[in-house]
Enzyme design. Structure first.
Site: not given
Ligand code: GLC
Length: 745
Positions: A272
């Site tokens: 993430d």
């Molecule tokens: C965010 C989310 C994830 C997302 C990523 C990119 O913090 O937790 O679901 O795809 O970062 O934006």
């Protein structure tokens, strides 16, 4: 320069290099197997890997911008581009910022939130959804779609429940597989998230989730396992939180042992954004591709450049010091090459499409099929033009755009139809439609630089707003209150949880006042979570409208005016009170920044309500229709089930009303006696059937011993104990229409 142009140049240069023999040192060796798409994938990967330098291998394992990672230009291997989100393709952002880059050609179609998709209980809708959103990702030249999310609904307060598929692992498993397949048919990888145990937003970046193995395997992992083993997901996103003390983006148990060893996952684990915290752990505990770690790639400060990512220079130095194996490095590079060859390097992938009439139709159809009619006493719905010459619409959610905001799933749509627009269009000249605001909620209209520019301000006081709405209600033939939640932080939004289950902004007292003023009042929720309804006995009709995406208003009007007969069923329980929910009854939400304990174990949602005999406000699987269905003759083709056998349970379903409709027939299984505690019953089958008035259809379910199993955490394996089981067939978890018993031998 678009990526295609880059690729063309790289390819030409490579071709030239091959031609004049002055290119890379290895260009004179065997022909470039890795470029030959008729060759087996693994052979191509081996060939590419053999040509790559250490520097090129490392560069492939981490971001080079906010949403892209490097390819190997020298070999003509393109970059990988990721995009949010589960409901539509995020607008292009600046190289190294979250804000949109203000392109004028990247507006998208917003599909309904995934709770709405789950509420269709129709895998065909998932397939349509995945195909449509995959076509938009492909057209926008994105190789990895950062979705779908399948974290289980453990508490009604989780800010991101709207992005997921409800409280039941079987429903989420059935509904996620076709979505993934639809996306990946476009040469776009699904990136199923957030693996695992990210069931709340509070303390999400740091809290360590403690959960027993039964709940882990029976409740929280099944949808991910189905995504990998049936959906064939090409990538998985690690979650922010910890499990067993290790961050889920580099977690030995979840990534090495379960995902890659036990489940045989051959894709890439993507962190993430900002979920990576340690080089050694990232190297050894299963991370393949690092994104979103703090950097400022636009600056010249090397200390925070992309090359300082955990899997960048620090990793390279570990290898050069002999502290990390080339074998582990090559496994990561293989996985990223495999992801790349399936997407960016796949020359056979379709061209895709954006904002097509087919996509708008798909969004409208899915939204309409997910809407749940919770209550309809006195047939207030559908709106009857004969009886209704003056229709009052009340509520901020009738006019407020919902595709902007809520966190990373926020979108820039070409067009969003609000409920009021849909209602006015459907009413046409058959009735007068009057609107009253009723309450003031969240007036902001922008996120990441995307702004709907709606002016939601109103200088009346709360009391004046209510008085005006109530006065109008007295004059109307029917009232539609359209409220619920929204995408503001602390509502249905990423990064925070709600503080309470009740409706915000004084909606409860307004609803009571409206119902008092006009008995023909229907309440419609635009929301992604359960809410309390203290006025439920005074309101004859309630509709769960969800976040319906670009076509939300049209889909809602289709149902409210009866063009579409509602057929949605709840993918999660609506408790009467928050403390009726297991996590809250046990005081285990939100936990602390150090830990959160899932002390309820497997007893999540209806599993808890039925074990504790707590009647819900509306049950898992509940949903009404404008017609009625009769179930008869629940039967099984045998009384005993052998270990290698199967039992067929059937039921005859009849549409006993005067209009066509769809019914979701549900199958639940209960184990009469077991060595370990088990839920009263668990969803193990469902089938959505469309029936004309008077039509009868036999619906059958095949039950195998696998459906009877539970996870024995003492032995670390799935087991089904011999004995008597019940198969219940019904229209909802609390609306069982018949059952049969059988014995597992
Ligand atoms: C965010 C989310 C994830 C997302 C990523 C990119 O913090 O937790 O679901 O795809 O970062 O934006």
């Amino acid at each position: 320069m678009t990526k295609n142009l880059t690729r063309t140049i790289a390819g030409t240069l490579f071709g030239l290099a091959l031609a004049v023999g002055c290119g890379a040192p290895d260009s004179r060796t065997a022909e470039a197997v890795y470029l030959d798409e008729t060759q087996p994938l693994e052979k191509r990967i081996d060939d590419a890997l053999g040509r790559m330098t250490l520097k090129e291998k490392i560069a492939m394992l981490h971001a080079q911008s906010k949403f892209s990672s490097a390819g190997v230009p020298r070999l003509g291997i393109p970059e990988l581009w990721c995009t949010d989100g589960p409901h539509g393709i995020r607008p292009e952002v600046y190289w190294n910022r979250w804000d949109q880059a203000e392109w004028t050609n990247d507006s998208c179609t917003a599909y309904p939130a995934l709770t709405c998709l789950a509420a269709t209980w129709n895998p065909e809708m998932s397939a349509l959804y995945g195909k449509s959103i995959g076509e938009e990702a492909r057209y926008r030249e994105k190789d990895v779609l950062l979705g779908p999310g399948v974290n289980i609904y453990r508490t009604p307060l989780n800010g991101r429940n709207f992005e997921y598929m409800g409280e039941d692992p079987y429903l989420a498993s059935r509904m996620v597989v076709p979505y993934i397949q639809g996306v990946q048919e476009n040469g776009v990888a699904a990136c199923v998230k957030h693996f695992a145990l990210n069931n709340q937003e509070s303390y999400r970046l740091c809290t360590d989730v403690s959960v027993d193995d039964r709940a882990l395997h029976e409740i929280y992992l099944p949808a991910f396992k189905a995504a990998v083993q049936e959906g064939g997901a090409w990538s998985i996103m690690g979650a922010y939180n910890k499990y067993k003390g290790q961050h889920c983006c580099h977690n030995r148990y979840l990534l090495n042992d379960i995902l890659k060893r036990d489940w045989g996952f051959d894709g890439a684990v993507i962190s993430d954004w900002g979920g990576t915290h340690d080089t050694k752990e990232a190297v050894e505990y299963g991370l393949d591709l690092e994104f979103g770690t703090w950097s400022d790639g636009m600056s010249t400060n090397p200390a925070i450049a992309y090359d300082q990512y955990y899997l960048a220079a620090p990793y390279r130095e570990m290898i050069e010091r002999g502290e990390a194996s080339e074998e582990l490095l090559d496994d990561k590079v293989r996985r990223v090459l495999r992801l790349n060859f399936r997407t960016a390097m796949n020359s056979r992938k379709p061209f895709g499409s954006l904002n097509s009439p087919e996509h708008h139709a798909a969004a409208r159809r899915i939204a309409g099929e997910g809407i749940v009619l919770l209550k309809n006493d006195g047939k207030v719905l559908p709106i009857d033009p004969q009886q209704t010459k003056k229709l009052l619409v009340v509520g901020e959610n009738a006019i407020k755009g919902m595709t902007i905001g809520g966190g990373s799933s926020s979108l820039k749509v070409q067009r969003e139809y609000t409920p009021l627009e849909g209602i006015v269009a459907a009413a046409g000249d058959r009735m007068e439609v009057v609107y009253e605001r009723g309450y003031l909620g969240h007036l902001a209209t922008s996120y990441n630089g995307v702004d709907s520019k709606q002016n939601l301000s109103d200088d009346r006081s709360a009391a004046e707003l209510i008085a005006d709405a109530v006065a109008a209600a007295r004059e109307a033939d029917a009232v539609l209150f359209i409220g619920g939640l929204n995408k503001a932080w602390g509502q249905d939004a990423e990064g925070g949880d709600r503080r309470e289950m009740g409706l915000p902004y004084g909606q409860d007292s307004l609803i009571e006042a409206l119902a008092e003023a006009n008995p023909r009042t229907a309440v419609v929720f635009v929301s992604g979570n359960a809410v309390a309804m203290p006025w439920i006995d005074r309101v004859p009709a309630v509709v769960q409208g969800w976040f319906g995406g670009s076509q939300a208003g049209l889909a809602l009007a289709d149902v409210l005016f009866g063009e579409v007969n509602p057929s949605g069923k709840l993918p999660f329980t609506f408790p009467r009170r928050l403390e009726d929910n297991s996590a809250h009854a046990l005081g285990e939400h939100p936990g602390t920044r150090d830990s959160v304990r899932y002390r309820e174990g497997i007893f999540v949602g209806y599993r808890w309500h039925e074990r504790q005999r707590i009647a819900p406000l509306f049950a898992f699987g509940h949903g009404l229709s404008y017609t009625t269905f009769d179930y008869a003759n629940v039967r099984a083709d045998r009384k005993t089930l052998s270990r290698s056998g199967r039992i067929r349970v059937s039921v005859d379903v009849t549409n006993t009303g005067d209009r066509a409709g769809k019914e979701v027939v549900q199958l639940y299984i209960g184990d009469r006696e077991s060595a370990l505690p088990r839920p009263v019953k668990e969803l193990k089958g469902f089938s959505k059937v469309s029936l004309e008035p008077g039509e009868t259809r036999t619906v059958s379910f095949e039950i195998t011993p696998e459906a009877l199993q539970y996870y024995d955490d003492a032995k670390g394996l799935w087991t089904a104990e011999e004995g008597i089981f019940d198969a219940w067939v019904g229209a909802a978890s609390d609306d069982i229409r018949g059952s049969v018993e059988f014995t597992l031998k």
